[in-house]
Scaffold this motif. Structure first.
Motif, short mmCIF file in Angstrom:
data_model
loop_
_atom_site.label_atom_id
_atom_site.label_comp_id
_atom_site.label_asym_id
_atom_site.label_seq_id
_atom_site.Cartn_x
_atom_site.Cartn_y
_atom_site.Cartn_z
N LEU A 36 94.19 29.01 70.48
CA LEU A 36 94.12 27.69 70.84
C LEU A 36 93.19 27.38 71.82
O LEU A 36 93.24 27.98 73.07
CB LEU A 36 95.59 27.15 71.50
CG LEU A 36 96.68 27.13 70.49
CD1 LEU A 36 97.60 28.03 71.03
CD2 LEU A 36 97.48 25.93 70.41
N ASN A 37 92.06 26.74 71.67
CA ASN A 37 90.98 26.47 72.75
C ASN A 37 91.38 25.20 73.41
O ASN A 37 91.48 23.91 72.93
CB ASN A 37 89.70 26.33 71.73
CG ASN A 37 88.44 26.24 72.82
OD1 ASN A 37 88.70 25.67 74.06
ND2 ASN A 37 87.09 26.23 72.22
N LEU A 38 91.48 25.52 74.83
CA LEU A 38 91.95 24.18 75.44
C LEU A 38 90.95 23.33 75.85
O LEU A 38 90.89 22.20 76.19
CB LEU A 38 92.30 24.92 77.04
CG LEU A 38 93.54 25.90 76.86
CD1 LEU A 38 94.06 26.13 78.42
CD2 LEU A 38 94.93 25.13 76.28
N ASN A 39 89.48 23.57 75.45
CA ASN A 39 88.73 22.38 75.25
C ASN A 39 88.70 21.51 74.22
O ASN A 39 88.09 20.49 74.31
CB ASN A 39 87.09 23.15 75.41
CG ASN A 39 87.05 24.36 76.66
OD1 ASN A 39 87.27 23.80 77.58
ND2 ASN A 39 86.32 25.05 76.60
N LEU A 40 89.47 21.92 73.15
CA LEU A 40 89.35 20.90 72.05
C LEU A 40 90.67 19.75 72.51
O LEU A 40 91.61 19.92 72.88
CB LEU A 40 89.86 21.48 70.75
CG LEU A 40 89.12 22.65 70.18
CD1 LEU A 40 89.68 23.44 69.25
CD2 LEU A 40 87.73 22.21 70.03
N PRO A 41 90.29 18.44 72.02
CA PRO A 41 91.10 17.39 72.21
C PRO A 41 92.57 17.66 71.81
O PRO A 41 93.41 16.96 72.42
CB PRO A 41 90.63 16.34 71.56
CG PRO A 41 89.11 16.61 71.29
CD PRO A 41 89.04 18.25 71.50
N LEU A 42 92.63 18.54 70.65
CA LEU A 42 94.04 18.61 69.82
C LEU A 42 94.91 19.57 70.95
O LEU A 42 96.00 19.05 71.04
CB LEU A 42 93.88 19.52 68.62
CG LEU A 42 94.90 19.79 68.04
CD1 LEU A 42 95.74 18.48 67.31
CD2 LEU A 42 94.65 20.81 66.56
N TYR A 43 94.41 20.22 71.86
CA TYR A 43 95.27 21.08 72.72
C TYR A 43 95.13 20.74 74.23
O TYR A 43 95.48 21.32 74.94
CB TYR A 43 94.73 22.71 72.53
CG TYR A 43 95.01 22.76 71.14
CD1 TYR A 43 96.08 22.99 70.28
CD2 TYR A 43 93.98 23.55 70.35
CE1 TYR A 43 96.24 23.20 68.99
CE2 TYR A 43 93.90 23.92 69.07
CZ TYR A 43 95.31 23.73 68.49
OH TYR A 43 95.39 24.25 67.20
N ASN A 44 94.51 19.55 74.43
CA ASN A 44 94.23 19.11 75.62
C ASN A 44 95.41 18.80 76.44
O ASN A 44 95.26 19.17 77.67
CB ASN A 44 93.35 17.64 75.63
CG ASN A 44 92.78 17.36 77.06
OD1 ASN A 44 92.49 18.03 77.75
ND2 ASN A 44 92.77 15.87 77.14
N ASP A 45 96.59 18.57 75.96
CA ASP A 45 97.92 18.23 76.68
C ASP A 45 98.03 19.81 77.44
O ASP A 45 98.96 19.71 78.49
CB ASP A 45 98.88 18.04 75.72
CG ASP A 45 98.90 16.37 75.56
OD1 ASP A 45 98.22 15.73 76.18
OD2 ASP A 45 99.56 16.02 74.53
N LEU A 46 97.87 20.85 76.78
CA LEU A 46 98.02 22.09 77.46
C LEU A 46 97.48 22.26 78.87
O LEU A 46 97.73 23.41 79.66
CB LEU A 46 97.97 23.30 76.58
CG LEU A 46 98.99 23.27 75.30
CD1 LEU A 46 98.33 24.28 74.15
CD2 LEU A 46 100.30 23.46 75.96
N ASN A 47 96.60 21.34 79.22
CA ASN A 47 95.77 21.70 80.45
C ASN A 47 96.71 21.21 81.66
O ASN A 47 96.56 21.63 82.82
CB ASN A 47 94.62 20.77 80.47
CG ASN A 47 93.48 21.44 79.56
OD1 ASN A 47 93.35 22.63 79.65
ND2 ASN A 47 92.90 20.74 78.87
#
Length: 145
Positions: A36-47
């Motif tokens: 999961l690339n944290l830079n992608l909007p799909l996984y932005n909540d994981l920041n």
């Protein structure tokens, strides 16, 4: 000398324990690896801590996985299929804040611990969420089993 060998053999037989009761009989443990690339909007909540994300890609667990940041550099990942019955049409759980709920029996599980929060006291054995490894390297979180 026979007494010593007999005692050693007995010791090794007693110390070896195989307890298959800890294994969840409803869920198969599938080998997978997903980044999961944290830079992608799909996984932005994981920041942010405490924001779970559902990963429903093919090949990720049985019914997908829930991933959540639980600390500054700690992530937890759990199977998205309810652990207390075989996978079926209602077994994929849904996110409810920092918990997940199974629509089959309305069982609720914590994404911080994986424990069932509303465990009935009926003498039946209930299982907690199936845990997956989650490791971070830079801006990529890898979940695997």
């Amino acid at each position: 000398m026979k007494y010593i060998w007999g005692c050693l053999l007995l010791f090794f037989l007693i110390s070896c324990e195989s307890d298959p009761t800890n294994r969840n009989p409803y869920l198969q443990e599938i080998n997978f690896r997903f980044d999961l690339n944290l830079n992608l909007p799909l996984y932005n909540d994981l920041n942010n801590i405490g924001n779970p994300v559902y990963v429903g890609n093919n090949g990720v667990g049985t019914r997908g996985a829930f991933v959540m940041r639980t600390g500054l550099d700690t992530f937890f990942a759990f199977e998205a299929s309810c652990p207390n019955h075989t996978p079926n049409s209602c077994s994929t759980m849904t996110i409810d804040g920092q918990n997940v709920t199974c629509s089959c029996e309305d069982f609720t599980y914590s994404l911080f611990t994986g424990q069932q929060l509303n465990r009935p006291d009926d003498g039946t054995r209930y299982y907690d969420l199936l845990f997956y490894r989650a490791t971070q390297s830079g801006n990529v979180v890898t979940i695997s089993n």
